[in-house]
Scaffold this motif. Structure first.
Motif, PDB file in Angstrom:
ATOM      1  N   GLN A 220     -14.628  -9.407  -3.596  1.00 31.95           N
ATOM      2  CA  GLN A 220     -14.924  -9.806  -2.225  1.00 31.95           C
ATOM      3  C   GLN A 220     -13.689  -9.950  -1.335  1.00 31.95           C
ATOM      4  OE1 GLN A 220     -18.009  -9.993  -0.922  1.00 31.95           O
ATOM      5  NE2 GLN A 220     -18.679  -9.241  -2.926  1.00 31.95           N
ATOM      6  N   ARG A 221     -12.532 -10.256  -1.912  1.00 33.18           N
ATOM      7  CA  ARG A 221     -11.362 -10.562  -1.101  1.00 33.18           C
ATOM      8  C   ARG A 221     -10.199  -9.635  -1.458  1.00 33.18           C
ATOM      9  NH1 ARG A 221     -14.063 -14.539  -2.822  1.00 33.18           N
ATOM     10  NH2 ARG A 221     -12.830 -14.787  -4.737  1.00 33.18           N
ATOM     11  N   ILE A 222      -9.680  -8.977  -0.447  1.00 38.90           N
ATOM     12  CA  ILE A 222      -8.513  -8.116  -0.612  1.00 38.90           C
ATOM     13  C   ILE A 222      -7.316  -8.798   0.042  1.00 38.90           C
ATOM     14  CG2 ILE A 222      -7.450  -5.897  -0.055  1.00 38.90           C
ATOM     15  CD1 ILE A 222     -10.252  -4.683  -0.002  1.00 38.90           C
ATOM     16  N   TYR A 223      -6.291  -9.062  -0.754  1.00 39.39           N
ATOM     17  CA  TYR A 223      -5.037  -9.604  -0.237  1.00 39.39           C
ATOM     18  C   TYR A 223      -4.027  -8.452  -0.165  1.00 39.39           C
ATOM     19  CZ  TYR A 223      -6.953 -14.179  -1.602  1.00 39.39           C
ATOM     20  OH  TYR A 223      -7.743 -15.303  -1.743  1.00 39.39           O
ATOM     21  N   PHE A 224      -3.280  -8.376   0.928  1.00 40.39           N
ATOM     22  CA  PHE A 224      -2.273  -7.321   0.997  1.00 40.39           C
ATOM     23  C   PHE A 224      -1.015  -7.811   1.694  1.00 40.39           C
ATOM     24  CE2 PHE A 224      -4.611  -6.714   4.934  1.00 40.39           C
ATOM     25  CZ  PHE A 224      -3.662  -6.304   5.874  1.00 40.39           C
ATOM     26  N   THR A 225       0.102  -7.232   1.276  1.00 41.54           N
ATOM     27  CA  THR A 225       1.400  -7.626   1.807  1.00 41.54           C
ATOM     28  C   THR A 225       1.826  -6.676   2.929  1.00 41.54           C
ATOM     29  OG1 THR A 225       2.509  -6.345   0.062  1.00 41.54           O
ATOM     30  CG2 THR A 225       2.182  -8.702  -0.324  1.00 41.54           C
ATOM     31  N   GLU A 226       2.428  -7.268   3.936  1.00 38.55           N
ATOM     32  CA  GLU A 226       3.080  -6.532   5.014  1.00 38.55           C
ATOM     33  C   GLU A 226       4.536  -6.996   5.006  1.00 38.55           C
ATOM     34  OE1 GLU A 226       2.036  -5.419   9.631  1.00 38.55           O
ATOM     35  OE2 GLU A 226       1.956  -7.518   9.043  1.00 38.55           O
ATOM     36  N   PRO A 227       5.439  -6.235   4.378  1.00 42.64           N
ATOM     37  CA  PRO A 227       6.819  -6.706   4.172  1.00 42.64           C
ATOM     38  C   PRO A 227       7.544  -7.080   5.459  1.00 42.64           C
ATOM     39  CG  PRO A 227       6.379  -4.783   2.826  1.00 42.64           C
ATOM     40  CD  PRO A 227       5.213  -4.932   3.761  1.00 42.64           C
ATOM     41  N   TYR A 228       7.288  -6.306   6.498  1.00 41.65           N
ATOM     42  CA  TYR A 228       7.819  -6.592   7.827  1.00 41.65           C
ATOM     43  C   TYR A 228       6.944  -5.871   8.845  1.00 41.65           C
ATOM     44  CZ  TYR A 228      10.218  -2.205   6.584  1.00 41.65           C
ATOM     45  OH  TYR A 228      10.505  -0.941   6.139  1.00 41.65           O
ATOM     46  N   ASP A 229       7.011  -6.329  10.085  1.00 37.57           N
ATOM     47  CA  ASP A 229       6.107  -5.789  11.103  1.00 37.57           C
ATOM     48  C   ASP A 229       6.869  -5.141  12.250  1.00 37.57           C
ATOM     49  OD1 ASP A 229       7.188  -8.145  12.004  1.00 37.57           O
ATOM     50  OD2 ASP A 229       5.349  -8.919  12.886  1.00 37.57           O
ATOM     51  N   HIS A 230       8.003  -4.526  11.942  1.00 35.13           N
ATOM     52  CA  HIS A 230       8.746  -3.810  12.977  1.00 35.13           C
ATOM     53  C   HIS A 230       7.944  -2.601  13.451  1.00 35.13           C
ATOM     54  CE1 HIS A 230      11.992  -6.404  12.037  1.00 35.13           C
ATOM     55  NE2 HIS A 230      12.309  -5.825  10.893  1.00 35.13           N
ATOM     56  N   PRO A 231       8.095  -2.204  14.705  1.00 37.24           N
ATOM     57  CA  PRO A 231       7.333  -1.051  15.224  1.00 37.24           C
ATOM     58  C   PRO A 231       7.581   0.202  14.392  1.00 37.24           C
ATOM     59  CG  PRO A 231       8.411  -2.242  17.013  1.00 37.24           C
ATOM     60  CD  PRO A 231       8.938  -2.825  15.735  1.00 37.24           C
ATOM     61  N   ASP A 232       6.494   0.935  14.111  1.00 31.72           N
ATOM     62  CA  ASP A 232       6.565   2.205  13.382  1.00 31.72           C
ATOM     63  C   ASP A 232       7.219   2.045  12.000  1.00 31.72           C
ATOM     64  OD1 ASP A 232       5.403   3.551  15.567  1.00 31.72           O
ATOM     65  OD2 ASP A 232       7.356   3.764  16.520  1.00 31.72           O
ATOM     66  N   ALA A 233       6.871   0.960  11.327  1.00 30.39           N
ATOM     67  CA  ALA A 233       7.419   0.707   9.993  1.00 30.39           C
ATOM     68  C   ALA A 233       7.038   1.838   9.042  1.00 30.39           C
ATOM     69  CB  ALA A 233       6.909  -0.630   9.466  1.00 30.39           C
ATOM     70  N   ILE A 234       7.923   2.122   8.082  1.00 29.43           N
ATOM     71  CA  ILE A 234       7.778   3.259   7.178  1.00 29.43           C
ATOM     72  C   ILE A 234       7.623   2.762   5.746  1.00 29.43           C
ATOM     73  CG2 ILE A 234       8.944   5.293   6.240  1.00 29.43           C
ATOM     74  CD1 ILE A 234      10.396   5.527   8.922  1.00 29.43           C
ATOM     75  N   LEU A 235       6.710   3.392   5.010  1.00 30.75           N
ATOM     76  CA  LEU A 235       6.489   3.049   3.610  1.00 30.75           C
ATOM     77  C   LEU A 235       7.632   3.564   2.747  1.00 30.75           C
ATOM     78  CD1 LEU A 235       4.314   1.825   1.643  1.00 30.75           C
ATOM     79  CD2 LEU A 235       3.521   4.166   1.301  1.00 30.75           C
ATOM     80  N   GLY A 236       7.967   2.810   1.701  1.00 30.22           N
ATOM     81  CA  GLY A 236       8.905   3.296   0.709  1.00 30.22           C
ATOM     82  C   GLY A 236      10.351   2.929   0.985  1.00 30.22           C
ATOM     83  N   VAL A 237      11.246   3.559   0.237  1.00 33.75           N
ATOM     84  CA  VAL A 237      12.683   3.322   0.355  1.00 33.75           C
ATOM     85  C   VAL A 237      13.206   4.142   1.521  1.00 33.75           C
ATOM     86  CG1 VAL A 237      14.900   3.413  -0.826  1.00 33.75           C
ATOM     87  CG2 VAL A 237      12.813   2.968  -2.136  1.00 33.75           C
ATOM     88  N   SER A 238      13.646   3.471   2.567  1.00 33.39           N
ATOM     89  CA  SER A 238      14.095   4.142   3.777  1.00 33.39           C
ATOM     90  C   SER A 238      15.270   3.385   4.367  1.00 33.39           C
ATOM     91  CB  SER A 238      12.958   4.203   4.805  1.00 33.39           C
ATOM     92  OG  SER A 238      12.624   2.887   5.241  1.00 33.39           O
ATOM     93  N   LEU A 239      15.909   3.960   5.387  1.00 37.95           N
ATOM     94  CA  LEU A 239      16.977   3.260   6.091  1.00 37.95           C
ATOM     95  C   LEU A 239      16.447   1.955   6.658  1.00 37.95           C
ATOM     96  CD1 LEU A 239      19.816   3.076   7.284  1.00 37.95           C
ATOM     97  CD2 LEU A 239      18.991   4.408   9.242  1.00 37.95           C
ATOM     98  N   GLN A 240      15.229   1.987   7.165  1.00 39.27           N
ATOM     99  CA  GLN A 240      14.613   0.801   7.743  1.00 39.27           C
ATOM    100  C   GLN A 240      14.477  -0.318   6.706  1.00 39.27           C
ATOM    101  OE1 GLN A 240      10.284   0.777   8.648  1.00 39.27           O
ATOM    102  NE2 GLN A 240      10.950   0.792  10.790  1.00 39.27           N
TER     103      GLN A 240
END
Length: 431
Positions: A220-240
């Motif tokens: 019934q419940r899905i928990y999810f992480t948002e590591p940071y909320d900068h505009p146009d955030a990118i998944l994975g290992v990046s410069l950001q």
């Protein structure tokens, strides 16, 4: 006596050289870091190293010696979801596809192309034909008119993809954690539920980066992480993501989508780079606590939803030798943690001397001194005791982003650009 006189002079020369290099890069680099990275650099902080982990570190490179790399057409991955009883696995790859892998011969076949990059995945606990996943932007997904990051549902048999949610409430970031708390956390019954239908432009925003997720036992419940909320955030290992690690921004959010009443809730925020997640249970089907990693601070924390410690957050283990990412439990309850990148002495030093971080932000990504070493860590079921640790020198691959324990072997998801293959290794003999 001479040594005591000379040593400070040498240290000063090193700092002057570093300063000159920084000025040179500022003058000749065409990239200017975003203001929010500069602004979130704060006071000095000392991040320790856990002596117990270094004490059990495996000699040599057992990962290099024992891994098997097969399925040569399978692109690099963010997640591996096992169905060993059915002889198959589902892999979220950085090419934007979900792949199905035959566990007998490790041959992959494409299953479905997703509108954004697929990340963390879990099965519905009562229906193994349904997979929930995170979708987020990647380097290849720059069209702002396309799908938005969030949580999506895949029905395997029909290859149908359905959006669960992609918006979250706007929160007051000016609030500070109370005394004896790491961040701001809302336990069971204290969260504010907002129906999906009530989310608007005035009270909510789009998810910027859905990274990892977990689902409750009752589905019934899905928990999810948002590591940071900068505009146009990118998944994975990046410069950001590297700059977020460097500056220790307190932008990590934990959200909950309740499928029973179609609501969204803020569970936690003001944490640093929340990433991997595991739900924990004491009695019954309702989760009693949540285990998370704060990637940039190289530690695991626990949020108590219920019980005697309800509303408390605490450090479970700190001083990890790298930046923890995906976590999973093996059949014995032990926790396996991926270490995509080794934590260098330099970044530990920079956290103690934050002035120099501003210069490092200007260094082009190709010139940044990021270690190629990657590893795996096993912890006791409560997460506090290190049981196994090994590092790979990076000669075969870098960025082990998830360790998925199977019945007889470990499956390693590798997130390195250009890498192809399905990576497995036997459980260590000394466990």
């Amino acid at each position: 006596m001479i040594k005591k006189v000379i040593q400070p002079i040498i240290q000063k020369q090193i700092l002057v050289s570093f300063y000159i290099l920084g000025l040179f890069l500022i003058l000749f680099s065409c990239r200017t870091p975003e203001e929010y990275f500069k602004n979130q650099i704060k006071e000095p902080i000392n991040l320790p190293y856990h002596s117990g982990i270094n004490a059990i570190k495996s000699e040599g490179d057992p990962i290099k010696q024992n891994v098997t790399i097969s399925g040569s057409s399978l692109p690099a991955q963010d997640e591996i979801l096992l169905q060993e009883d059915l002889g198959r696995a589902f892999v979220a790859s950085i090419d934007g596809w979900i792949w199905k892998v035959n566990l007998h011969n490790h041959e992959p076949e494409p299953l479905i192309k997703t509108p954004l990059l697929p990340g963390g995945m879990v099965f519905h606990p009562k229906n193994k034909d349904i997979v929930y996943m995170c979708l987020s932007r990647g380097k290849e997904h720059t069209d702002k008119n396309s799908a938005v990051p969030g949580i999506y549902e895949l029905t395997i048999s029909t290859k149908q993809l359905r959006k669960i949610g992609s918006r979250v409430p706007i929160v007051d970031k000016t609030k500070e954690p109370s005394a004896n708390h790491i961040g701001i956390f809302f336990p069971k019954g204290k969260e504010t539920k907002i129906p999906f239908s009530k989310l608007s432009e005035s009270n909510s925003r789009n998810v910027e980066k859905a990274d990892d997720l977990a689902i409750s036992r009752d589905g019934q419940r899905i928990y999810f992480t948002e590591p940071y909320d900068h505009p146009d955030a990118i998944l994975g290992v990046s410069l950001q993501s590297k700059q977020e690690v460097l500056t220790l921004g307190r932008n990590g959010h934990l959200w909950k989508y309740d499928l029973n009443d179609n609501t969204v809730s803020l569970i936690a925020y003001q944490y640093t780079y929340l990433d991997g997640i595991l739900l924990e249970y004491s009695n019954g089907d309702f989760e009693s606590s949540i285990l998370l990693n704060e990637l940039s601070k190289s530690r695991l924390i626990r949020l108590h939803l219920t019980g005697d410690k309800q509303g408390k957050d605490e450090i479970v283990i700190e001083g990890l030798p790298g930046f923890p990412d995906g976590m999973d439990r093996d059949p014995k309850g032990r926790i396996w943690v991926a270490i995509p990148v080794e934590r260098s002495k330099l970044i530990t030093w920079l956290h103690n001397h934050p002035f120099w971080k501003r210069l490092v932000l200007y260094i082009p990504e190709k010139l940044q001194p990021v270690s190629k070493k990657t590893g795996i860590l096993a912890l006791s079921p409560n997460g506090s005791e290190p049981l196994y640790f090994s590092m790979h020198d990076g000669s075969l691959f870098s960025y082990i982003i998830v360790v998925v324990p199977g019945k007889e072997k470990l499956y390693l998801a590798v997130y390195q650009d250009g890498f192809k293959g399905f990576v497995t290794m036997p459980y260590p003999n000394n466990l």
